[in-house]
Design a protein around this motif. Structure first.
Motif, PDB file in Angstrom:
ATOM      1  N   ARG A  79     -29.801 -38.578  22.665  1.00 48.05           N
ATOM      2  CA  ARG A  79     -28.662 -37.814  22.178  1.00 48.05           C
ATOM      3  C   ARG A  79     -27.400 -38.672  22.230  1.00 48.05           C
ATOM      4  NH1 ARG A  79     -26.559 -32.262  22.425  1.00 48.05           N
ATOM      5  NH2 ARG A  79     -24.308 -32.570  22.524  1.00 48.05           N
ATOM      6  N   HIS A 107     -12.952 -12.135  14.103  1.00 51.62           N
ATOM      7  CA  HIS A 107     -14.355 -12.300  14.448  1.00 51.62           C
ATOM      8  C   HIS A 107     -14.733 -11.173  15.404  1.00 51.62           C
ATOM      9  CE1 HIS A 107     -18.050 -13.953  16.044  1.00 51.62           C
ATOM     10  NE2 HIS A 107     -18.034 -14.848  15.077  1.00 51.62           N
ATOM     11  N   MET A 109     -18.692 -36.920  22.578  1.00 50.48           N
ATOM     12  CA  MET A 109     -18.466 -35.487  22.673  1.00 50.48           C
ATOM     13  C   MET A 109     -18.598 -34.885  21.275  1.00 50.48           C
ATOM     14  SD  MET A 109     -16.038 -33.052  21.997  1.00 50.48           S
ATOM     15  CE  MET A 109     -14.389 -33.688  22.033  1.00 50.48           C
ATOM     16  N   VAL A 110     -19.236 -33.725  21.189  1.00 53.61           N
ATOM     17  CA  VAL A 110     -19.377 -33.054  19.899  1.00 53.61           C
ATOM     18  C   VAL A 110     -18.650 -31.719  19.987  1.00 53.61           C
ATOM     19  CG1 VAL A 110     -21.008 -32.632  18.066  1.00 53.61           C
ATOM     20  CG2 VAL A 110     -21.734 -33.896  20.068  1.00 53.61           C
ATOM     21  N   GLN A 111     -17.866 -31.424  18.971  1.00 54.71           N
ATOM     22  CA  GLN A 111     -17.102 -30.173  19.013  1.00 54.71           C
ATOM     23  C   GLN A 111     -17.756 -29.113  18.143  1.00 54.71           C
ATOM     24  OE1 GLN A 111     -12.876 -30.538  18.460  1.00 54.71           O
ATOM     25  NE2 GLN A 111     -12.728 -28.458  17.657  1.00 54.71           N
ATOM     26  N   PHE A 112     -17.833 -27.914  18.680  1.00 50.72           N
ATOM     27  CA  PHE A 112     -18.414 -26.796  17.939  1.00 50.72           C
ATOM     28  C   PHE A 112     -17.471 -25.615  17.948  1.00 50.72           C
ATOM     29  CE2 PHE A 112     -22.116 -29.176  19.238  1.00 50.72           C
ATOM     30  CZ  PHE A 112     -22.857 -29.199  18.079  1.00 50.72           C
ATOM     31  N   GLU A 113     -17.566 -24.811  16.916  1.00 50.56           N
ATOM     32  CA  GLU A 113     -16.845 -23.540  16.902  1.00 50.56           C
ATOM     33  C   GLU A 113     -17.774 -22.473  17.436  1.00 50.56           C
ATOM     34  OE1 GLU A 113     -15.353 -22.661  13.029  1.00 50.56           O
ATOM     35  OE2 GLU A 113     -13.331 -22.912  13.764  1.00 50.56           O
ATOM     36  N   ALA A 114     -17.295 -21.693  18.343  1.00 50.63           N
ATOM     37  CA  ALA A 114     -18.141 -20.645  18.928  1.00 50.63           C
ATOM     38  C   ALA A 114     -18.159 -19.425  18.017  1.00 50.63           C
ATOM     39  CB  ALA A 114     -17.641 -20.292  20.317  1.00 50.63           C
ATOM     40  N   ARG A 115     -18.683 -19.560  16.806  1.00 50.47           N
ATOM     41  CA  ARG A 115     -18.701 -18.465  15.848  1.00 50.47           C
ATOM     42  C   ARG A 115     -20.089 -18.191  15.308  1.00 50.47           C
ATOM     43  NH1 ARG A 115     -13.628 -16.945  13.248  1.00 50.47           N
ATOM     44  NH2 ARG A 115     -12.126 -17.562  14.771  1.00 50.47           N
ATOM     45  N   MET A 163     -23.122 -38.038  33.877  1.00 49.66           N
ATOM     46  CA  MET A 163     -23.224 -38.973  32.736  1.00 49.66           C
ATOM     47  C   MET A 163     -23.860 -40.274  33.186  1.00 49.66           C
ATOM     48  SD  MET A 163     -21.724 -38.055  29.699  1.00 49.66           S
ATOM     49  CE  MET A 163     -20.925 -39.318  28.817  1.00 49.66           C
ATOM     50  N   SER A 164     -24.542 -40.945  32.272  1.00 54.56           N
ATOM     51  CA  SER A 164     -25.190 -42.208  32.622  1.00 54.56           C
ATOM     52  C   SER A 164     -24.145 -43.318  32.738  1.00 54.56           C
ATOM     53  CB  SER A 164     -26.227 -42.556  31.559  1.00 54.56           C
ATOM     54  OG  SER A 164     -25.609 -42.588  30.313  1.00 54.56           O
ATOM     55  N   LYS A 175     -22.775 -32.893  27.010  1.00 53.51           N
ATOM     56  CA  LYS A 175     -24.198 -33.131  27.210  1.00 53.51           C
ATOM     57  C   LYS A 175     -24.926 -31.808  27.152  1.00 53.51           C
ATOM     58  CE  LYS A 175     -27.048 -36.163  29.930  1.00 53.51           C
ATOM     59  NZ  LYS A 175     -27.065 -37.024  31.100  1.00 53.51           N
ATOM     60  N   LYS A 197     -16.439 -11.094  17.936  1.00 51.94           N
ATOM     61  CA  LYS A 197     -16.450 -11.409  19.370  1.00 51.94           C
ATOM     62  C   LYS A 197     -15.143 -11.019  20.045  1.00 51.94           C
ATOM     63  CE  LYS A 197     -14.908 -16.147  18.664  1.00 51.94           C
ATOM     64  NZ  LYS A 197     -15.267 -17.564  18.702  1.00 51.94           N
ATOM     65  N   SER A 200     -23.253 -22.607  21.624  1.00 50.44           N
ATOM     66  CA  SER A 200     -21.826 -22.346  21.384  1.00 50.44           C
ATOM     67  C   SER A 200     -21.608 -20.913  20.933  1.00 50.44           C
ATOM     68  CB  SER A 200     -21.286 -23.283  20.312  1.00 50.44           C
ATOM     69  OG  SER A 200     -21.513 -24.607  20.667  1.00 50.44           O
ATOM     70  N   HIS A 201     -22.463 -20.477  20.033  1.00 50.06           N
ATOM     71  CA  HIS A 201     -22.335 -19.117  19.510  1.00 50.06           C
ATOM     72  C   HIS A 201     -22.506 -18.096  20.629  1.00 50.06           C
ATOM     73  CE1 HIS A 201     -24.177 -15.561  17.338  1.00 50.06           C
ATOM     74  NE2 HIS A 201     -22.919 -15.592  16.957  1.00 50.06           N
ATOM     75  N   ILE A 209     -14.207 -17.163  23.833  1.00 52.69           N
ATOM     76  CA  ILE A 209     -14.314 -18.607  23.678  1.00 52.69           C
ATOM     77  C   ILE A 209     -14.347 -18.945  22.189  1.00 52.69           C
ATOM     78  CG2 ILE A 209     -15.843 -20.583  24.025  1.00 52.69           C
ATOM     79  CD1 ILE A 209     -16.651 -19.200  26.688  1.00 52.69           C
ATOM     80  N   GLU A 210     -13.526 -19.918  21.798  1.00 51.51           N
ATOM     81  CA  GLU A 210     -13.405 -20.244  20.384  1.00 51.51           C
ATOM     82  C   GLU A 210     -13.942 -21.646  20.068  1.00 51.51           C
ATOM     83  OE1 GLU A 210     -12.675 -18.548  17.895  1.00 51.51           O
ATOM     84  OE2 GLU A 210     -11.735 -19.769  16.357  1.00 51.51           O
ATOM     85  N   VAL A 223     -16.021 -25.178  21.597  1.00 51.54           N
ATOM     86  CA  VAL A 223     -16.873 -25.740  22.647  1.00 51.54           C
ATOM     87  C   VAL A 223     -16.922 -27.250  22.469  1.00 51.54           C
ATOM     88  CG1 VAL A 223     -19.182 -25.767  23.659  1.00 51.54           C
ATOM     89  CG2 VAL A 223     -18.260 -23.650  22.719  1.00 51.54           C
ATOM     90  N   HIS A 224     -16.527 -27.974  23.507  1.00 51.16           N
ATOM     91  CA  HIS A 224     -16.661 -29.432  23.475  1.00 51.16           C
ATOM     92  C   HIS A 224     -17.909 -29.804  24.258  1.00 51.16           C
ATOM     93  CE1 HIS A 224     -12.079 -29.945  22.733  1.00 51.16           C
ATOM     94  NE2 HIS A 224     -12.739 -29.645  21.642  1.00 51.16           N
ATOM     95  N   MET A 225     -18.953 -30.133  23.535  1.00 49.57           N
ATOM     96  CA  MET A 225     -20.250 -30.370  24.159  1.00 49.57           C
ATOM     97  C   MET A 225     -20.349 -31.836  24.543  1.00 49.57           C
ATOM     98  SD  MET A 225     -22.719 -28.108  24.545  1.00 49.57           S
ATOM     99  CE  MET A 225     -22.826 -27.009  23.155  1.00 49.57           C
TER     100      MET A 225
END
Lengths: 368, 74
Positions: B64, A231, B68-74, B1-2, A96, A233, A107-108, A89-90, A92-94
């Motif tokens: 919160r 990476h 949507m919040v985007q993160f890198e899984a690193r 979702m609300s 909630k 992973k 995410s990590h 997985i690279e 993550v669209h969070m």
């Protein structure tokens, strides 16, 4: 002029002393010994290389690669770690996350989960994802991105006993496991990754997060094919390492109580105690008149850890010679489960060949 | 979702920065917060004292983001 067998063996052994190692560099290249031709030869190489498996399980393999130079052996090791591709997985669209684990940490953790899927799809269909340059739009398509989602909500379990204290029974989804991740195939992924070939976590019971009632995790995950050099992973191995084959040479016999003590200097199974036979005791030599006494015999030097314990004792110091075979590499490959452990080595060999071909091409271009 | 979806702010370009805004289009007068004590959702109007309606605690937390919040899984 051909060197004697003893001389060849001497050249091939790295000496291990109590405080130092000797004869470290290899000498089998042209011009080192006058009158000897050590030019590299394909036929000679082909005849001399052997691979011998000692253990071959899906998640762990141990094998010997004999008759190659350290540089080649090391190249294979490095390629197993950093160049054999896997899924991870690279992005993550969070949407909630009200659990106590922070978005970044979650995410990590998600990134580190190993996934497996159909091998044909992985090899032939899936391509590497190229990160967009600044200002460029990302290009997620079915052959470079796999979509997964994780949607879990923790609730009270109405059926739980009144005095229940186990949170996994008291609540639904108190623990979020890797098996809660769903695979949402898009486009042609349906035909490559369905049924037994579906993309699933290798280990379904990896704990991702813990929750309490009212907490919720909703996120969509994007997975790509990648390599370990990008990476860790993406690395297909937990460990991939090699060691040189140990040698133990008993120069003069170790007998009686000494033999027992000598055996204890090594890991189990390396040294065996045997009795001096009648025939040996009759012959002229060190065993004369020693019938029935214990003598130490090396049976399995591969199990030795080369702790050099025996060299600390004065009674063994001059009777034993430790060393390692310079061209005998004992690999230990532990897979994370996306490939079979022996496949990882084969894959590394294939990649090595590919790289060599590319290099050859460049050298030809350079010489032109 | 609300039920309330996040509304993307649509600032029209014609307005001068710092000038008066058009508040006719339902300005968001109420905000929701989370009580620091009892974790209930507290609705606060503009100018209302910062206080939880059900338990009276004065510590409220911001909710919160619904984005949507985007993160890198690193």
């Amino acid at each position: 002029m051909k060197p004697s067998k003893e001389e060849l063996e001497r050249r091939n052994i790295v000496g291990v002393g109590a405080e130092r190692v000797t004869n470290v560099t290899s000498t089998d290249y042209p011009g080192h010994f006058p009158g000897e031709d050590h030019a590299w030869d394909l036929g000679y190489f082909r005849d001399n290389v052997t691979i011998e498996f000692h253990k071959n399980e899906p998640l762990e393999a141990e094998f010997s690669l004999i008759g190659v130079d350290a540089s080649i052996a090391n190249a294979f090791r490095r390629m197993m770690i950093a160049d054999v591709p896997t899924f991870a997985i690279e992005t993550v669209h969070m949407e909630k996350n009200t659990s106590v684990i922070q978005d970044e940490v979650l995410s990590h953790r998600l990134g580190l989960i190993p996934f497996k899927g159909g091998k044909t799809g992985f090899r032939k269909f899936m391509k590497f994802y190229k990160k967009p340059e600044d200002g460029e739009e990302h290009s997620y398509v079915d052959f470079n991105t796999i979509q997964l989602s994780l949607n879990v909500e923790c609730t009270h379990n109405k059926k739980a006993a009144k005095n229940e204290t186990d949170v996994t029974k008291l609540y639904n989804h108190a623990h979020v496991y890797a098996s809660d991740i769903e695979f949402n195939p898009v486009g042609r992924q349906e035909q490559y990754f369905s049924g037994d070939n579906a993309i699933v976590p290798v280990h379904p019971d990896i704990l991702i997060a813990k929750m309490r009632p009212g907490q919720q995790i909703n996120c969509s995950l994007l997975m790509h094919k990648g390599v370990g050099s990008d990476h860790a992973k993406f690395s297909p191995v937990a460990t991939a390492s090699y060691r040189l084959m140990p040698t133990i040479k008993i120069k003069s016999p170790i007998l009686g109580e000494d033999a027992k003590k000598f055996q204890k200097c090594f890991p189990k199974g390396v040294i065996e105690l045997q009795t001096v036979t009648r025939k040996e005791s009759k012959e002229e030599g060190p065993f004369k008149g020693k019938e029935g006494e214990w003598k130490a015999v090396v049976v399995d030097p591969m199990r030795d850890t080369v702790s050099r314990e025996c060299l600390r004792h004065d009674e063994f110091k001059d009777k034993v010679e430790l060393g390692r075979k310079r061209d005998h590499f004992i690999y230990s490959v532990e897979s994370t489960g996306q490939w079979r452990s022996d496949e990882i080595f084969l894959e590394a060999v294939a990649l090595f060949k590919e790289k060599a071909k590319k290099f050859e091409h460049q050298v030809i271009n350079m010489a032109r | 979702m609300s039920s309330e979806q996040y509304q993307v702010p649509t600032g029209s370009g014609s307005q001068a920065p710092g000038g008066s805004r058009n508040f006719d289009a339902e300005p968001p007068t109420a905000m929701h917060y989370l009580c620091g004590d009892c974790a209930t959702r507290v609705r606060l109007e503009k100018g209302q004292p910062i206080r939880c309606g059900s338990c009276g605690a004065r510590v409220l937390y911001k909710e919160r983001t619904k984005r949507m919040v985007q993160f890198e899984a690193r």
